[in-house]
Design a protein around this motif. Sequence first.
Motif, PDB file in Angstrom:
ATOM      1  N   ALA A 141      14.524   1.011  15.351  1.00 23.85           N
ATOM      2  CA  ALA A 141      13.484   2.035  15.275  1.00 23.85           C
ATOM      3  C   ALA A 141      13.710   2.804  13.976  1.00 23.85           C
ATOM      4  O   ALA A 141      14.759   3.406  13.779  1.00 23.85           O
ATOM      5  CB  ALA A 141      13.558   2.963  16.476  1.00 23.85           C
ATOM      6  N   GLU A 142      12.750   2.746  13.070  1.00 22.05           N
ATOM      7  CA  GLU A 142      12.922   3.307  11.729  1.00 22.05           C
ATOM      8  C   GLU A 142      11.868   4.355  11.426  1.00 22.05           C
ATOM      9  O   GLU A 142      10.728   4.246  11.860  1.00 22.05           O
ATOM     10  CB  GLU A 142      12.840   2.197  10.668  1.00 22.05           C
ATOM     11  CG  GLU A 142      13.851   1.100  10.844  1.00 22.05           C
ATOM     12  CD  GLU A 142      15.282   1.588  10.845  1.00 22.05           C
ATOM     13  OE1 GLU A 142      15.574   2.602  10.183  1.00 22.05           O
ATOM     14  OE2 GLU A 142      16.105   0.968  11.518  1.00 22.05           O
ATOM     15  N   ARG A 143      12.270   5.354  10.636  1.00 20.98           N
ATOM     16  CA  ARG A 143      11.344   6.396  10.205  1.00 20.98           C
ATOM     17  C   ARG A 143      10.554   5.920   8.992  1.00 20.98           C
ATOM     18  O   ARG A 143      11.112   5.332   8.077  1.00 20.98           O
ATOM     19  CB  ARG A 143      12.101   7.672   9.855  1.00 20.98           C
ATOM     20  CG  ARG A 143      12.747   8.304  11.073  1.00 20.98           C
ATOM     21  CD  ARG A 143      13.593   9.466  10.705  1.00 20.98           C
ATOM     22  NE  ARG A 143      14.761   8.954   9.976  1.00 20.98           N
ATOM     23  CZ  ARG A 143      15.690   9.697   9.440  1.00 20.98           C
ATOM     24  NH1 ARG A 143      15.623  10.991   9.511  1.00 20.98           N
ATOM     25  NH2 ARG A 143      16.714   9.157   8.814  1.00 20.98           N
ATOM     26  N   LEU A 144       9.249   6.192   8.995  1.00 22.81           N
ATOM     27  CA  LEU A 144       8.366   5.891   7.873  1.00 22.81           C
ATOM     28  C   LEU A 144       8.078   7.210   7.166  1.00 22.81           C
ATOM     29  O   LEU A 144       7.521   8.128   7.763  1.00 22.81           O
ATOM     30  CB  LEU A 144       7.069   5.250   8.377  1.00 22.81           C
ATOM     31  CG  LEU A 144       6.023   4.905   7.323  1.00 22.81           C
ATOM     32  CD1 LEU A 144       6.556   3.850   6.356  1.00 22.81           C
ATOM     33  CD2 LEU A 144       4.748   4.418   7.980  1.00 22.81           C
ATOM     34  N   PHE A 145       8.500   7.317   5.887  1.00 19.97           N
ATOM     35  CA  PHE A 145       8.367   8.553   5.125  1.00 19.97           C
ATOM     36  C   PHE A 145       7.164   8.471   4.195  1.00 19.97           C
ATOM     37  O   PHE A 145       6.904   7.425   3.602  1.00 19.97           O
ATOM     38  CB  PHE A 145       9.616   8.794   4.258  1.00 19.97           C
ATOM     39  CG  PHE A 145      10.890   8.896   5.037  1.00 19.97           C
ATOM     40  CD1 PHE A 145      11.228  10.059   5.697  1.00 19.97           C
ATOM     41  CD2 PHE A 145      11.761   7.819   5.114  1.00 19.97           C
ATOM     42  CE1 PHE A 145      12.404  10.158   6.416  1.00 19.97           C
ATOM     43  CE2 PHE A 145      12.941   7.906   5.826  1.00 19.97           C
ATOM     44  CZ  PHE A 145      13.263   9.075   6.484  1.00 19.97           C
ATOM     45  N   SER A 146       6.464   9.589   4.005  1.00 17.81           N
ATOM     46  CA  SER A 146       5.375   9.620   3.029  1.00 17.81           C
ATOM     47  C   SER A 146       5.926   9.824   1.622  1.00 17.81           C
ATOM     48  O   SER A 146       5.303   9.437   0.646  1.00 17.81           O
ATOM     49  CB  SER A 146       4.376  10.729   3.362  1.00 17.81           C
ATOM     50  OG  SER A 146       4.999  11.994   3.295  1.00 17.81           O
ATOM     51  N   ASP A 147       7.117  10.419   1.506  1.00 15.14           N
ATOM     52  CA  ASP A 147       7.742  10.689   0.212  1.00 15.14           C
ATOM     53  C   ASP A 147       9.220  10.325   0.325  1.00 15.14           C
ATOM     54  O   ASP A 147       9.939  10.902   1.139  1.00 15.14           O
ATOM     55  CB  ASP A 147       7.572  12.169  -0.138  1.00 15.14           C
ATOM     56  CG  ASP A 147       8.176  12.550  -1.480  1.00 15.14           C
ATOM     57  OD1 ASP A 147       8.722  11.664  -2.171  1.00 15.14           O
ATOM     58  OD2 ASP A 147       8.099  13.738  -1.837  1.00 15.14           O
ATOM     59  N   LYS A 148       9.682   9.382  -0.488  1.00 12.98           N
ATOM     60  CA  LYS A 148      11.072   8.931  -0.368  1.00 12.98           C
ATOM     61  C   LYS A 148      12.079   9.987  -0.803  1.00 12.98           C
ATOM     62  O   LYS A 148      13.248   9.904  -0.457  1.00 12.98           O
ATOM     63  CB  LYS A 148      11.293   7.634  -1.144  1.00 12.98           C
ATOM     64  CG  LYS A 148      11.174   7.764  -2.644  1.00 12.98           C
ATOM     65  CD  LYS A 148      11.398   6.428  -3.309  1.00 12.98           C
ATOM     66  CE  LYS A 148      11.284   6.536  -4.811  1.00 12.98           C
ATOM     67  NZ  LYS A 148      11.510   5.265  -5.465  1.00 12.98           N
TER      68      LYS A 148
ATOM     69  N   ASP B  48      -3.465   0.298   7.415  1.00 12.47           N
ATOM     70  CA  ASP B  48      -3.943   1.104   6.293  1.00 12.47           C
ATOM     71  C   ASP B  48      -2.991   2.248   5.959  1.00 12.47           C
ATOM     72  O   ASP B  48      -3.317   3.115   5.160  1.00 12.47           O
ATOM     73  CB  ASP B  48      -5.349   1.642   6.583  1.00 12.47           C
ATOM     74  CG  ASP B  48      -5.401   2.488   7.847  1.00 12.47           C
ATOM     75  OD1 ASP B  48      -4.420   2.479   8.604  1.00 12.47           O
ATOM     76  OD2 ASP B  48      -6.421   3.157   8.075  1.00 12.47           O
ATOM     77  N   ILE B  49      -1.798   2.244   6.539  1.00 10.69           N
ATOM     78  CA  ILE B  49      -0.805   3.286   6.291  1.00 10.69           C
ATOM     79  C   ILE B  49       0.238   2.758   5.314  1.00 10.69           C
ATOM     80  O   ILE B  49       0.734   1.645   5.472  1.00 10.69           O
ATOM     81  CB  ILE B  49      -0.103   3.703   7.603  1.00 10.69           C
ATOM     82  CG1 ILE B  49      -1.121   4.224   8.606  1.00 10.69           C
ATOM     83  CG2 ILE B  49       0.973   4.743   7.334  1.00 10.69           C
ATOM     84  CD1 ILE B  49      -0.542   4.444   9.981  1.00 10.69           C
ATOM     85  N   GLU B  50       0.563   3.552   4.288  1.00 13.63           N
ATOM     86  CA  GLU B  50       1.639   3.212   3.365  1.00 13.63           C
ATOM     87  C   GLU B  50       2.706   4.286   3.436  1.00 13.63           C
ATOM     88  O   GLU B  50       2.400   5.463   3.627  1.00 13.63           O
ATOM     89  CB  GLU B  50       1.128   3.101   1.925  1.00 13.63           C
ATOM     90  CG  GLU B  50       0.452   1.802   1.634  1.00 13.63           C
ATOM     91  CD  GLU B  50       0.228   1.572   0.147  1.00 13.63           C
ATOM     92  OE1 GLU B  50       0.594   2.433  -0.678  1.00 13.63           O
ATOM     93  OE2 GLU B  50      -0.319   0.517  -0.191  1.00 13.63           O
ATOM     94  N   GLY B  51       3.952   3.874   3.289  1.00 12.48           N
ATOM     95  CA  GLY B  51       5.049   4.821   3.301  1.00 12.48           C
ATOM     96  C   GLY B  51       6.343   4.125   2.919  1.00 12.48           C
ATOM     97  O   GLY B  51       6.359   2.934   2.603  1.00 12.48           O
ATOM     98  N   TYR B  52       7.438   4.882   2.961  1.00 10.98           N
ATOM     99  CA  TYR B  52       8.740   4.374   2.539  1.00 10.98           C
ATOM    100  C   TYR B  52       9.676   4.218   3.733  1.00 10.98           C
ATOM    101  O   TYR B  52       9.707   5.056   4.622  1.00 10.98           O
ATOM    102  CB  TYR B  52       9.380   5.337   1.534  1.00 10.98           C
ATOM    103  CG  TYR B  52       8.623   5.414   0.231  1.00 10.98           C
ATOM    104  CD1 TYR B  52       8.916   4.543  -0.803  1.00 10.98           C
ATOM    105  CD2 TYR B  52       7.611   6.343   0.054  1.00 10.98           C
ATOM    106  CE1 TYR B  52       8.225   4.604  -1.996  1.00 10.98           C
ATOM    107  CE2 TYR B  52       6.910   6.412  -1.135  1.00 10.98           C
ATOM    108  CZ  TYR B  52       7.224   5.538  -2.157  1.00 10.98           C
ATOM    109  OH  TYR B  52       6.531   5.599  -3.336  1.00 10.98           O
ATOM    110  N   VAL B  53      10.434   3.121   3.713  1.00 10.83           N
ATOM    111  CA  VAL B  53      11.482   2.854   4.698  1.00 10.83           C
ATOM    112  C   VAL B  53      12.736   2.534   3.906  1.00 10.83           C
ATOM    113  O   VAL B  53      12.666   1.930   2.831  1.00 10.83           O
ATOM    114  CB  VAL B  53      11.097   1.668   5.616  1.00 10.83           C
ATOM    115  CG1 VAL B  53      12.226   1.310   6.554  1.00 10.83           C
ATOM    116  CG2 VAL B  53       9.842   1.985   6.401  1.00 10.83           C
ATOM    117  N   LYS B  54      13.897   2.935   4.428  1.00  5.55           N
ATOM    118  CA  LYS B  54      15.148   2.612   3.745  1.00  5.55           C
ATOM    119  C   LYS B  54      15.277   1.092   3.642  1.00  5.55           C
ATOM    120  O   LYS B  54      15.107   0.377   4.626  1.00  5.55           O
ATOM    121  CB  LYS B  54      16.331   3.211   4.491  1.00  5.55           C
ATOM    122  CG  LYS B  54      16.361   4.725   4.397  1.00  5.55           C
ATOM    123  CD  LYS B  54      17.596   5.303   5.032  1.00  5.55           C
ATOM    124  CE  LYS B  54      17.597   6.810   4.841  1.00  5.55           C
ATOM    125  NZ  LYS B  54      18.768   7.433   5.452  1.00  5.55           N
ATOM    126  N   SER B  55      15.577   0.614   2.434  1.00  5.68           N
ATOM    127  CA  SER B  55      15.596  -0.827   2.160  1.00  5.68           C
ATOM    128  C   SER B  55      16.586  -1.587   3.024  1.00  5.68           C
ATOM    129  O   SER B  55      16.315  -2.710   3.451  1.00  5.68           O
ATOM    130  CB  SER B  55      15.910  -1.077   0.680  1.00  5.68           C
ATOM    131  OG  SER B  55      14.885  -0.556  -0.130  1.00  5.68           O
TER     132      SER B  55
END
Length: 203
Positions: free
Chosen positions: A30-37, A69-76
Amino acid sequence: MKKAILFVFVLFAGLSLMAQDLQKLATKGAERLFSDKDDLTSVIQILPEGTVVEAVKADTAFTLIRLGDIEGYVKSDRLTAALPVVTTAQPADEPIAQPADEPVAQPVQEAAPVYAEPDVQSRQIPTERFQALIDKYGVDMAKRLYQHKVWKGISSEMARDSWGKPKQINKMYVDRGVEEEWIYSSKYLYFRDGVLVEWGPVR
């Protein structure tokens, strides 16, 4: 030397993503999706384990992903190559003739693991919280508050709607006014007469 190796790695990762249309990846947990890294309080939503996403671009720390249609950042390091959906097909062999008193053995089918996107309802925006923020503040403010953003001039009520209830509130009465310091786990917010004037890391 380390910088050169890191540069080559980042360049290779970028080129490999550009060479493919969009690489399919899956979340390891379960990972958090961030709008700003650069702002770890900007969580858009939580992605369930095994969520299949498209990688738009990557660096060593974060990957910009697209989910619908959602974009965001996840830890690689929390993403892995998506496994294809595998189905097991049993050959359509004719059963071997058995004596009448022995039952015919049926082949056992094992279920293959399925990696799929989360159900549509869990990734739709607006959610109930988002809709409540729209009703209360309008679309523009609701988007910012939904992404856990704060800025100078917002009310204490807006800050609570954005960041939630603080761990501790220190209240001071100064020059016919009230100053409040809200303490969260790693940051604080400072209000003067119910208006945000300052914030920063907890010391």
